[in-house]
Enzyme design. Structure first.
Site, PDB file in Angstrom:
ATOM      1  N   GLY A  79       0.660  -1.017   0.320  1.00 55.13           N
ATOM      2  CA  GLY A  79      -0.128   0.184   0.014  1.00 55.13           C
ATOM      3  C   GLY A  79       0.825   1.277   0.279  1.00 55.13           C
ATOM      4  O   GLY A  79       2.394   1.431   0.315  1.00 55.13           O
ATOM      5  N   SER A 106      -2.476  -3.007  -5.251  1.00 55.78           N
ATOM      6  CA  SER A 106      -2.660  -3.083  -4.107  1.00 55.78           C
ATOM      7  C   SER A 106      -4.036  -2.375  -3.990  1.00 55.78           C
ATOM      8  O   SER A 106      -4.245  -1.247  -4.662  1.00 55.78           O
ATOM      9  CB  SER A 106      -2.360  -2.579  -3.078  1.00 55.78           C
ATOM     10  OG  SER A 106      -2.710  -2.309  -2.145  1.00 55.78           O
ATOM     11  N   TYR A 130      -8.966  -6.597  -0.941  1.00 54.28           N
ATOM     12  CA  TYR A 130      -9.393  -6.955   0.416  1.00 54.28           C
ATOM     13  C   TYR A 130     -11.218  -6.966   0.118  1.00 54.28           C
ATOM     14  O   TYR A 130     -11.320  -6.592  -0.752  1.00 54.28           O
ATOM     15  CB  TYR A 130      -9.012  -5.860   1.390  1.00 54.28           C
ATOM     16  CG  TYR A 130      -7.503  -5.999   1.375  1.00 54.28           C
ATOM     17  CD1 TYR A 130      -6.976  -6.915   2.444  1.00 54.28           C
ATOM     18  CD2 TYR A 130      -6.742  -4.874   1.224  1.00 54.28           C
ATOM     19  CE1 TYR A 130      -5.200  -6.897   2.968  1.00 54.28           C
ATOM     20  CE2 TYR A 130      -4.872  -4.503   1.337  1.00 54.28           C
ATOM     21  CZ  TYR A 130      -5.026  -6.125   2.130  1.00 54.28           C
ATOM     22  OH  TYR A 130      -3.505  -6.240   2.692  1.00 54.28           O
ATOM     23  N   THR A 156      -6.544 -11.318  -1.023  1.00 53.38           N
ATOM     24  CA  THR A 156      -5.493 -11.729   0.118  1.00 53.38           C
ATOM     25  C   THR A 156      -6.240 -11.952   1.508  1.00 53.38           C
ATOM     26  O   THR A 156      -7.530 -11.600   2.198  1.00 53.38           O
ATOM     27  CB  THR A 156      -5.368 -10.211   1.056  1.00 53.38           C
ATOM     28  OG1 THR A 156      -4.191  -9.226  -0.350  1.00 53.38           O
ATOM     29  CG2 THR A 156      -4.158 -10.420   2.062  1.00 53.38           C
ATOM     30  N   LYS A 226      -3.675 -15.119  -1.801  1.00 53.33           N
ATOM     31  CA  LYS A 226      -2.167 -15.200  -1.385  1.00 53.33           C
ATOM     32  C   LYS A 226      -3.020 -14.831  -0.099  1.00 53.33           C
ATOM     33  O   LYS A 226      -3.544 -14.841   0.389  1.00 53.33           O
ATOM     34  CB  LYS A 226      -2.241 -13.280  -1.897  1.00 53.33           C
ATOM     35  CG  LYS A 226      -1.006 -12.628  -1.153  1.00 53.33           C
ATOM     36  CD  LYS A 226      -0.875 -11.176  -1.609  1.00 53.33           C
ATOM     37  CE  LYS A 226       0.217 -10.673  -0.905  1.00 53.33           C
ATOM     38  NZ  LYS A 226      -0.073 -10.419   0.259  1.00 53.33           N
ATOM     39  N   HIS A 250       2.749 -12.476   4.285  1.00 51.71           N
ATOM     40  CA  HIS A 250       2.200 -11.099   4.600  1.00 51.71           C
ATOM     41  C   HIS A 250       3.146 -10.163   4.869  1.00 51.71           C
ATOM     42  O   HIS A 250       3.854  -9.001   6.254  1.00 51.71           O
ATOM     43  CB  HIS A 250       1.040 -10.710   5.667  1.00 51.71           C
ATOM     44  CG  HIS A 250      -0.582  -8.498   5.408  1.00 51.71           C
ATOM     45  ND1 HIS A 250      -1.070  -9.393   4.209  1.00 51.71           N
ATOM     46  CD2 HIS A 250       0.390  -7.830   4.860  1.00 51.71           C
ATOM     47  CE1 HIS A 250      -1.799  -8.287   4.207  1.00 51.71           C
ATOM     48  NE2 HIS A 250      -0.689  -7.751   4.301  1.00 51.71           N
ATOM     49  N   ARG A 285      15.507 -11.833  -1.091  1.00 46.99           N
ATOM     50  CA  ARG A 285      17.004 -10.221  -1.053  1.00 46.99           C
ATOM     51  C   ARG A 285      17.783 -10.090  -2.399  1.00 46.99           C
ATOM     52  O   ARG A 285      18.785  -9.545  -2.119  1.00 46.99           O
ATOM     53  CB  ARG A 285      17.089 -10.271   0.384  1.00 46.99           C
ATOM     54  CG  ARG A 285      16.659 -10.061   1.300  1.00 46.99           C
ATOM     55  CD  ARG A 285      15.696  -8.301   1.336  1.00 46.99           C
ATOM     56  NE  ARG A 285      14.922  -7.785   2.705  1.00 46.99           N
ATOM     57  CZ  ARG A 285      13.284  -8.656   2.364  1.00 46.99           C
ATOM     58  NH1 ARG A 285      13.162  -8.736   1.393  1.00 46.99           N
ATOM     59  NH2 ARG A 285      12.687  -7.784   3.142  1.00 46.99           N
TER      60      ARG A 285
END
Length: 355
Positions: A79, A106, A130, A156, A226, A250, A285
């Site tokens: 977000g 999002s 959502y 989600t 998700k 999350h 990463r």
């Protein structure tokens, strides 16, 4: 300053973002043990590299539900991108298009779906949903996304309520007055926007598996779920007709004490048995992390925080640089492990260390 790896972008973002924005992006739930475990878990996985395999020509492309992307790293839904860069999600969309990969926009974007779509026409975009108590709001969002040409709907599943992120509580996190959740403007009564830009308790905690049938009745888009971490839920997801699963906790921002996503991936992949595509986010990463995830059965991974660090560094250009570094590292790791194409990556490539 030369940006050589993703942690260089992290250090830059931490130094230059306002504290309240950095804390929001960095936050995990409670003690942040799941957030940190997402990263640490990769260190317990070792490669079993093969030699003398002719890696003079490398093919790192893959497909997401039939659509080709340049390499198996997409941008996870996060977000409030305007907290990182003034152009917000428009810059994110442009960077994803430039690198020919998938961007999941999002519900909680600070740009409208229309703006995101127009910023990168013809690119692969999915929309993350959502479900709110006011179901009409969710229905309209889904239909808007489909009409605009978004190609997937990502539901989600792990947020019936927001996890307790201590720094956000301490900071009294609020969106700055000039920023809005653009896709939800006018959707809610009253002026209270104290819960991450929305009225408190606007999310619907009563959502069940049956709501996937409701979503399927609203749209022809493939549904990707998700937030799955167990074989039981993976089985239910397949049974309810989803076409993809994103193994996700999350970013460690919901239930602290759950598994690292790379550890949960093994269980989910085994349960699914190739019936739907499985993806992963959390803790990526380095390019070698991407290779480990693919070796354990992920079709593609998605990055959350590193995308925001790239935006914070230099907007679209910074995010492109993050993606390019991951792409180069992934290609190199593949070659050094003896794989010339993504199709050669498999479980034989890794072992879990005894440590």
């Amino acid at each position: 300053m030369a940006m050589v790896c993703l942690s260089d972008f992290e250090a830059y973002a931490k130094k230059y973002l306002p504290k309240i924005a950095w804390d929001f992006f960095a936050a995990g739930a409670d003690d942040c043990s799941t957030r940190d475990e997402n990263i640490l878990a990769y260190k317990r996985i070792r490669f079993r590299p093969r030699m003398l395999r002719d890696v003079s020509v490398m093919d790192i492309r893959t497909k997401l539900l039939g659509t080709e992307i340049s390499f198996p790293v997409g941008i996870a839904p996060t977000g409030f991108h305007q907290l990182a860069w003034p152009d917000g999600e428009k810059s994110t969309a442009r960077a994803a298009k430039a690198m020919n990969t998938c961007y999941i926009a999002s519900t909680y974007s600070t740009c409208t779906l229309e703006e995101i779509s127009a910023a990168a026409p013809g690119s692969l975009q999915w929309f993350q949903l959502y479900i709110h108590r006011n179901r009409a709001v969710s229905q309209q969002l889904v239909q808007r996304a489909e009409a605009l040409g978004f190609q997937g709907l990502v539901l989600t599943a792990d947020l019936p309520y927001t996890g307790k992120r201590r720094d956000d509580v301490r900071n009294g996190f609020r969106l700055p007055p000039h920023m809005k959740l653009k896709n939800l403007e006018g959707a809610f009564e009253g002026d209270d926007r104290s819960e991450y830009g929305l009225p408190p308790n606007s999310l619907d905690p009563s959502v069940t598996w049956n709501d996937i049938y409701w979503l399927r009745s609203l749209t022809h888009l493939p549904i990707i779920i998700k937030g799955i971490l167990t074989k039981e839920d993976a089985e239910l997801a397949v049974r309810h007709g989803v076409q993809g699963i994103i193994v996700s906790n999350h970013g460690g921002r919901q239930l602290d004490g759950g598994p690292a996503t790379i550890d949960a991936l093994v269980e989910v992949v085994e349960a699914v048995q190739g019936r739907v595509e499985v993806y992963l986010d959390g803790g990526i990463r380095k390019g070698s992390d991407v290779l480990k995830a693919l070796a354990l059965g992920a079709k593609c991974v998605f990055i959350g925080r590193p995308a925001l660090w790239g935006l914070a560094y230099k907007g679209e250009e910074g995010l492109q640089e993050v993606l390019r570094i991951l792409q180069d590292e992934f290609r190199l790791s593949m070659a050094l492990a003896g794989c010339a194409s993504v199709s050669e990556i498999g479980r034989h490539l890794v072992q879990f260390s005894k440590l």
